[in-house]
Design a protein around this motif. Structure first.
Motif, mmCIF file in Angstrom:
data_model
loop_
_atom_site.group_PDB
_atom_site.id
_atom_site.type_symbol
_atom_site.label_atom_id
_atom_site.label_comp_id
_atom_site.label_asym_id
_atom_site.label_seq_id
_atom_site.Cartn_x
_atom_site.Cartn_y
_atom_site.Cartn_z
ATOM 1 N N SER A 255 -14.109 17.574 -41.366
ATOM 2 C CA SER A 255 -13.404 17.431 -42.523
ATOM 3 C C SER A 255 -12.328 15.564 -42.996
ATOM 4 C CB SER A 255 -13.048 18.149 -42.562
ATOM 5 O OG SER A 255 -11.495 18.523 -42.412
ATOM 6 N N TRP A 256 -12.832 14.985 -42.188
ATOM 7 C CA TRP A 256 -11.327 13.466 -42.226
ATOM 8 C C TRP A 256 -12.803 12.616 -43.227
ATOM 9 C CZ3 TRP A 256 -9.973 11.724 -36.380
ATOM 10 C CH2 TRP A 256 -9.120 12.788 -35.911
ATOM 11 N N THR A 257 -11.409 11.613 -43.752
ATOM 12 C CA THR A 257 -11.800 10.496 -44.264
ATOM 13 C C THR A 257 -11.272 9.486 -43.521
ATOM 14 O OG1 THR A 257 -11.837 11.505 -46.502
ATOM 15 C CG2 THR A 257 -11.714 8.855 -46.654
ATOM 16 N N VAL A 258 -12.571 8.311 -42.902
ATOM 17 C CA VAL A 258 -11.470 6.942 -42.316
ATOM 18 C C VAL A 258 -12.167 5.959 -42.707
ATOM 19 C CG1 VAL A 258 -11.945 6.431 -40.071
ATOM 20 C CG2 VAL A 258 -11.997 8.541 -40.024
ATOM 21 N N GLN A 259 -11.700 5.282 -43.099
ATOM 22 C CA GLN A 259 -11.246 3.522 -43.780
ATOM 23 C C GLN A 259 -11.469 2.423 -42.427
ATOM 24 O OE1 GLN A 259 -8.824 2.823 -45.970
ATOM 25 N NE2 GLN A 259 -8.815 0.511 -46.338
ATOM 26 N N ALA A 260 -12.676 2.390 -42.406
ATOM 27 C CA ALA A 260 -12.706 0.860 -40.999
ATOM 28 C C ALA A 260 -11.624 -0.045 -41.192
ATOM 29 C CB ALA A 260 -14.304 0.964 -41.112
ATOM 30 N N ALA A 261 -11.029 -0.919 -40.550
ATOM 31 C CA ALA A 261 -10.485 -2.006 -40.834
ATOM 32 C C ALA A 261 -11.581 -3.821 -41.158
ATOM 33 C CB ALA A 261 -9.638 -2.658 -39.045
ATOM 34 N N LYS A 262 -10.826 -4.192 -42.507
ATOM 35 C CA LYS A 262 -11.405 -4.977 -42.562
ATOM 36 C C LYS A 262 -11.779 -6.482 -42.331
ATOM 37 C CE LYS A 262 -9.354 -4.593 -47.306
ATOM 38 N NZ LYS A 262 -9.994 -3.076 -47.067
ATOM 39 N N PRO A 263 -12.698 -6.816 -41.987
ATOM 40 C CA PRO A 263 -13.155 -8.171 -40.660
ATOM 41 C C PRO A 263 -12.331 -9.058 -40.740
ATOM 42 C CG PRO A 263 -14.672 -7.793 -42.671
ATOM 43 C CD PRO A 263 -14.014 -6.827 -43.088
ATOM 44 N N ILE A 264 -12.212 -9.736 -39.521
ATOM 45 C CA ILE A 264 -11.541 -10.316 -39.344
ATOM 46 C C ILE A 264 -12.113 -11.881 -38.565
ATOM 47 C CG2 ILE A 264 -9.631 -9.419 -38.817
ATOM 48 C CD1 ILE A 264 -9.567 -9.524 -35.893
ATOM 49 N N LYS A 265 -12.093 -13.102 -38.856
ATOM 50 C CA LYS A 265 -12.306 -13.997 -38.191
ATOM 51 C C LYS A 265 -11.195 -15.286 -37.459
ATOM 52 C CE LYS A 265 -15.003 -18.164 -39.084
ATOM 53 N NZ LYS A 265 -15.753 -19.099 -40.287
ATOM 54 N N ASP A 266 -11.875 -15.015 -36.322
ATOM 55 C CA ASP A 266 -10.534 -15.988 -35.010
ATOM 56 C C ASP A 266 -11.113 -16.480 -33.964
ATOM 57 O OD1 ASP A 266 -8.109 -16.688 -34.456
ATOM 58 O OD2 ASP A 266 -7.224 -13.901 -34.171
ATOM 59 N N GLN A 267 -10.503 -17.568 -33.375
ATOM 60 C CA GLN A 267 -11.035 -17.871 -32.225
ATOM 61 C C GLN A 267 -11.665 -16.854 -31.196
ATOM 62 O OE1 GLN A 267 -7.562 -20.627 -32.090
ATOM 63 N NE2 GLN A 267 -8.800 -22.106 -32.015
ATOM 64 N N ILE A 268 -12.014 -17.343 -30.372
ATOM 65 C CA ILE A 268 -12.862 -16.386 -29.209
ATOM 66 C C ILE A 268 -12.018 -16.173 -28.458
ATOM 67 C CG2 ILE A 268 -14.527 -16.344 -27.387
ATOM 68 C CD1 ILE A 268 -16.819 -17.431 -29.304
ATOM 69 N N GLY A 269 -11.114 -15.249 -28.022
ATOM 70 C CA GLY A 269 -10.126 -15.165 -26.697
ATOM 71 C C GLY A 269 -8.742 -14.831 -27.190
ATOM 72 N N ARG A 270 -8.615 -14.730 -28.649
ATOM 73 C CA ARG A 270 -7.656 -14.375 -29.391
ATOM 74 C C ARG A 270 -7.367 -12.505 -29.181
ATOM 75 N NH1 ARG A 270 -3.723 -18.287 -30.512
ATOM 76 N NH2 ARG A 270 -5.533 -19.386 -31.877
ATOM 77 N N TYR B 212 -7.500 1.180 -38.167
ATOM 78 C CA TYR B 212 -8.737 1.955 -38.509
ATOM 79 C C TYR B 212 -7.392 3.258 -38.926
ATOM 80 C CZ TYR B 212 -13.507 0.563 -36.732
ATOM 81 O OH TYR B 212 -14.219 0.198 -36.760
ATOM 82 N N ILE B 213 -8.021 3.744 -40.790
ATOM 83 C CA ILE B 213 -6.888 4.063 -40.879
ATOM 84 C C ILE B 213 -7.606 6.504 -41.306
ATOM 85 C CG2 ILE B 213 -5.697 5.567 -43.502
ATOM 86 C CD1 ILE B 213 -5.390 2.492 -43.293
ATOM 87 N N ALA B 214 -6.868 7.253 -40.713
ATOM 88 C CA ALA B 214 -7.858 8.514 -40.873
ATOM 89 C C ALA B 214 -7.213 9.683 -41.523
ATOM 90 C CB ALA B 214 -8.633 8.455 -39.253
ATOM 91 N N THR B 215 -7.403 10.130 -42.341
ATOM 92 C CA THR B 215 -7.123 11.506 -42.838
ATOM 93 C C THR B 215 -7.854 12.709 -42.896
ATOM 94 O OG1 THR B 215 -6.363 9.693 -45.260
ATOM 95 C CG2 THR B 215 -6.081 11.334 -45.323
ATOM 96 N N ASN B 216 -7.201 13.524 -42.279
ATOM 97 C CA ASN B 216 -7.604 15.342 -42.647
ATOM 98 C C ASN B 216 -7.174 15.911 -43.341
ATOM 99 O OD1 ASN B 216 -7.904 17.890 -42.656
ATOM 100 N ND2 ASN B 216 -6.213 18.290 -40.892
ATOM 101 N N ASN B 217 -8.776 16.037 -44.197
ATOM 102 C CA ASN B 217 -9.014 16.608 -45.289
ATOM 103 C C ASN B 217 -8.607 17.887 -45.670
ATOM 104 O OD1 ASN B 217 -9.176 13.713 -46.688
ATOM 105 N ND2 ASN B 217 -11.301 14.275 -46.038
ATOM 106 N N SER B 218 -8.589 18.491 -44.973
ATOM 107 C CA SER B 218 -8.740 20.046 -45.177
ATOM 108 C C SER B 218 -7.240 20.666 -44.867
ATOM 109 C CB SER B 218 -9.725 20.924 -43.577
ATOM 110 O OG SER B 218 -8.692 20.508 -42.957
ATOM 111 N N ASP B 219 -7.251 22.075 -44.919
ATOM 112 C CA ASP B 219 -6.234 22.684 -45.139
ATOM 113 C C ASP B 219 -5.789 23.312 -43.936
ATOM 114 O OD1 ASP B 219 -7.437 24.290 -44.970
ATOM 115 O OD2 ASP B 219 -7.273 26.042 -46.453
ATOM 116 N N LYS B 220 -6.572 22.658 -42.894
ATOM 117 C CA LYS B 220 -5.641 23.591 -41.494
ATOM 118 C C LYS B 220 -5.952 22.399 -40.409
ATOM 119 C CE LYS B 220 -10.716 24.785 -40.450
ATOM 120 N NZ LYS B 220 -11.635 25.937 -39.744
ATOM 121 N N PRO B 221 -5.412 21.687 -39.041
ATOM 122 C CA PRO B 221 -5.663 21.606 -38.423
ATOM 123 C C PRO B 221 -6.963 20.954 -38.143
ATOM 124 C CG PRO B 221 -3.375 22.445 -37.468
ATOM 125 C CD PRO B 221 -4.657 23.281 -38.858
#
Length: 180
Positions: free
Chosen positions: A75-90, A96-105
């Motif tokens: 019962s989580w919502t997880v948002q993926a990171a946004k794409p990135i463009k960078d030099q290879i090797g950098r 990622y951002i995760a949220t527990n949508n339930s009323d218990k751990p």
């Protein structure tokens, strides 16, 4: 004659028992051995683990996209990171951002893969939340960082010469352990 036959039967019995014991041992060892095989070869998009990038940065750029799937039992919502463009090797960091949508751990875990699969051996994670159980309290939201780089040796692999994009995909699922 009967003693000799008894010794032979005992020897065969011990050998068969050892064989059965060895097969059971291999069954238990198969998962870690397969995981080791995948890490060494990059088979199935398995990434590498690194502490830093000793090979430096090259001019070729690569876009890294991030994908997420969440099992219906979690019962989580997880948002993926946004794409990135960078030099290879950098070395880059994304969250990622995760949220527990339930009323218990709720305790969850993630597995990952890289596409194209042949690029997995060149994708190095310095820090990752994968394979670590995470317990989120009711309504809690957390950032889950990934620190990674693409190995510059990818540029030497002619099969990947036209690859301009790598996708890191995570699947989150409920852990067998209950939340704390």
């Amino acid at each position: 004659m009967h003693e000799e036959r008894g010794r032979k039967n005992k020897r065969v019995g011990i050998m068969l028992g050892g064989l059965a014991f060895g097969m059971v041992g291999l069954a238990f060892a198969s998962v870690p051995l397969y995981q080791l095989f995948c890490q060494v070869t990059g088979y199935g998009g398995t990434t590498q683990v690194a502490s830093d990038n000793p090979k430096g940065v090259i001019a070729r750029e690569m876009t890294t996209r991030f994908d997420v799937n969440v099992d219906t039992d979690l019962s989580w919502t997880v948002q993926a990171a946004k794409p990135i463009k960078d030099q290879i090797g950098r070395v880059d960091t994304v969250n990622y951002i995760a949220t527990n949508n339930s009323d218990k751990p709720v305790t969850g875990q993630a597995i990952f893969n890289v596409v194209p699969e042949k690029a997995g051996v060149y994708f190095n994670k310095i820090e990752c939340f994968c394979f670590t159980e995470q317990t989120l309290q009711p309504g809690e939201t957390v950032e889950m960082p990934i620190v990674f780089f693409v190995d510059p040796d990818l540029d030497k692999n002619h099969e990947l010469a036209t690859v301009k994009e790598i996708t890191l995909s995570y699947t989150f699922y409920a852990s067998d352990n209950e939340g704390s």
